[in-house]
Design a protein around this motif. Structure first.
Motif, PDB file in Angstrom:
ATOM      1  N   UNK A 202      63.740  70.310 123.456  1.00 48.38           N
ATOM      2  CA  UNK A 202      64.446  69.018 123.381  1.00 48.38           C
ATOM      3  C   UNK A 202      65.692  69.168 122.510  1.00 48.38           C
ATOM      4  N   UNK A 203      65.540  69.854 121.362  1.00 50.38           N
ATOM      5  CA  UNK A 203      66.688  70.005 120.448  1.00 50.38           C
ATOM      6  C   UNK A 203      67.804  70.822 121.105  1.00 50.38           C
ATOM      7  N   UNK A 204      67.419  71.840 121.862  1.00 46.07           N
ATOM      8  CA  UNK A 204      68.453  72.644 122.554  1.00 46.07           C
ATOM      9  C   UNK A 204      69.181  71.789 123.589  1.00 46.07           C
ATOM     10  N   UNK A 205      68.415  70.970 124.315  1.00 41.27           N
ATOM     11  CA  UNK A 205      69.066  70.075 125.290  1.00 41.27           C
ATOM     12  C   UNK A 205      70.021  69.111 124.591  1.00 41.27           C
ATOM     13  N   UNK A 206      69.675  68.765 123.368  1.00 44.11           N
ATOM     14  CA  UNK A 206      70.528  67.829 122.613  1.00 44.11           C
ATOM     15  C   UNK A 206      71.773  68.509 122.059  1.00 44.11           C
ATOM     16  N   UNK A 207      71.782  69.846 122.101  1.00 42.45           N
ATOM     17  CA  UNK A 207      72.996  70.558 121.694  1.00 42.45           C
ATOM     18  C   UNK A 207      72.850  71.464 120.485  1.00 42.45           C
TER      19      UNK A 207
END
Ligand code: FAD
Ligand code: SF4
Length: 499
Positions: A202-207
């Motif tokens: 999720x954090x990677x998708x958030x950037x």
């Protein structure tokens, strides 16, 4: 308030656990989920107190009565929104927090407290099940770049918040995967690692960008980081274990708890247990196994308890745990009144699985055979004197109590003294406090070096996951204020777009 009479109708019930014989066969989590009905009853027990002392107990200030009410009404999106407003990672705290909120729950004055931790875990797991946990990105990027060094709960919380504030965040982690002690300290039977992977995704998708195998100050040049980033957050944890320097310490069979636990977590992950990226002082050249051994765990805290659970899963012949301090009382005393966090006897799920526990014992010597392999421990009982307010103060050895017991593996679980100095800290030359932690005030989180902040165990010393998350969030706000003059973090004006 969910149900005004709930606390009179229902008592506290925790979810079932798999039978000990079954759970010892593997490293999986073994706590089951509540049925819908039971979850509803547990949430109904909350009295929505005028002064909710549970807030006072929670380092994150979780808005507990409100989420209990939403759970009672099965309003899952609302419950999740309330929970995530103060806690980035309820899936971690819901599994492994010692729940200081429950110790200060008003219902706990004369009844068992509300099962807040389990309710929290159910909210986040239901939110994931229902697809409510969506990556969210800031509407506007500030163009400021931030390096977070260390990917334990403090670094992850700081990174998540700073990303929400619109900054470009890179997390540097010396190990092969993010998570800090969540991944390579706490055993899988308390926290399965897919739970961390799910959050990192999720954090990677958030950037947020993660760079593993990146040991800053060793294989990543610190000056390059200082040149490239507008601010740096130090979140490297407190990783130097307390030693027991008594005769025979060098014997084959005496290890730090983390050497043992980390290997097991790597094994469960299908990795080489000896690959110990970054923590050079912890490298041991052999695979450690408790199988067929009399294991003694020295130290009575969470780490010691994790060694007990892991040794039993390895197939130890016996598992004994020693604590220097006297046995705590079973219930609160006048010296630890509600709503303080009581230092009472705790029996963890690992203890339930089998351990011979002893208090007020000191280990005097590790005794080895002619090949240098540990074969016994020399012990002595202690007699403690207490201060006027009931705290153990001084001890003397009890005359005539010295004895030896067989032991082929001793695990030192006596806590951690400070962050590792070699590499990052020495190269940075950052100021340390009296205990050897990175000095930065709890108000500002700013070290003595401009643009460099610190949080989590690296700043406060060995602590808890909930404190690490709280520090990461607070530190992020201070970094944001430093860079932007003000911070919208934790305000309703923070503009995030669900992806
Ligand atoms: C065995 C064990 C069991 C525990 N059980 C519990 C529990 O049940 N409940 C609870 O609340 N707390 C528990 N704790 C405590 C809790 O895990 C810690 O308080 C918490 O993880 C601290 O978070 P942190 O982010 O500050 O540091 P850490 O989790 O220690 O993470 C620091 C990270 O920084 C990395 N790092 C360090 N230096 C560098 C560098 N120079 N470059 C790149 N990366 C670097 C490290 O590799 C590590 O991954 C336990 C601790 C241990 C050891
Ligand atoms: S203190 Fe306990 S009963 Fe009161 S609001 Fe908090 S959780 Fe509910």
């Amino acid at each position: 308030m969910g149900k005004p009479t709930g606390f009179m109708e229902f008592t506290r019930e925790l979810p079932g656990k798999k039978a000990v014989a079954d759970r010892l066969k593997n490293y999986n989590e073994f706590v089951e989920r509540y049925s819908d009905n039971k979850l509803n009853h547990q949430a109904a027990r909350c009295m929505n107190c005028g002064v909710p002392f549970c807030h006072h107990g929670c380092p994150l200030g979780n808005v507990i009565p409100e989420f209990n009410d939403a759970v009672y009404r099965s309003s899952w999106e609302e419950a999740y929104d309330i929970l995530r407003s103060t806690n980035n990672f309820p899936e971690f705290t819901g599994r492994i927090c010692p729940a200081p909120c429950e110790s200060s729950c008003v219902l706990g004055i004369n009844q068992p407290p509300v099962a807040i931790e389990e309710i929290e875990k159910h909210i986040i797991e239901i939110a994931f099940d229902k697809g409510l946990v969506k990556a969210r990105k800031p509407n506007v990027r500030t163009g400021k770049k931030i390096a977070v060094i260390g990917s334990g709960p403090a670094g992850l919380a700081a990174a998540a918040q700073l990303n929400y504030a619109g900054h470009l965040v890179t997390v540097f982690e010396r190990d092969d995967a993010p998570g800090g002690l969540l991944r390579y300290g706490i055993p899988d039977f308390k926290l399965e690692k897919w739970v961390i992977d799910r959050r990192i995704k999720v954090m990677e998708e958030e950037g947020v960008v993660f760079r593993c195998h990146a040991n800053v100050g060793v294989n990543v040049n610190l000056n390059d980081i200082l040149r490239e980033f507008h601010a740096v957050v130090l979140a490297g944890g407190s990783t130097v274990p307390r030693n027991l320097e008594i005769p025979g310490r060098e014997s084959d069979g005496v290890y730090f708890a983390m050497q043992f636990l980390k290997q097991q977590n790597k094994r469960v992950a299908g990795k080489n247990p000896l690959s110990n990226a970054g923590i050079e002082s912890n490298i041991v050249g052999e695979e450690l196994s408790a199988k067929g051994k009399n294991v003694v765990v020295i130290g009575g805290g969470d780490t010691g308890s994790d060694c007990v659970g892991t040794s039993n899963r390895h197939g130890a012949i016996s598992v004994t745990q020693f604590e220097l301090l006297p046995k705590p009382p079973n219930d609160r005393t006048v010296f630890m009144p509600w709503p303080t966090y009581p230092m009472i006897l705790k029996t963890s799920s690992s203890h339930e699985e089998g351990a011979d526990r002893h208090w007020a014992i000191a280990t005097k010597e590790f005794i080895a055979d002619e090949n240098g392999r540990l074969k016994a421990l020399k012990l002595v009982d202690l007699e403690w004197k207490f201060t006027e307010d009931g705290r153990p103060a001084q001890f003397v050895e009890r005359a005539g109590s010295e004895r030896t017991i067989p032991c082929e593996m001793a695990l030192l679980a006596m806590g951690f003294t400070q962050p590792q100095f070699e590499g990052l800290i020495n190269e940075l030359g950052v100021e340390l406090d009296d205990r050897g932690n990175v000095k930065a005030s709890e108000k500002e989180y700013h070290t003595n070096i401009s643009r460099i902040f610190a949080c989590g165990d690296m700043r406060r010393g060995q602590s808890l996951v909930v404190w690490a998350i709280s520090e990461g969030r607070e530190c992020a706000r201070k970094v944001d204020e430093y860079l932007m003059g003000e911070s919208l973090l934790e305000s309703k004006d923070l503009n995030l777009i669900a992806l």
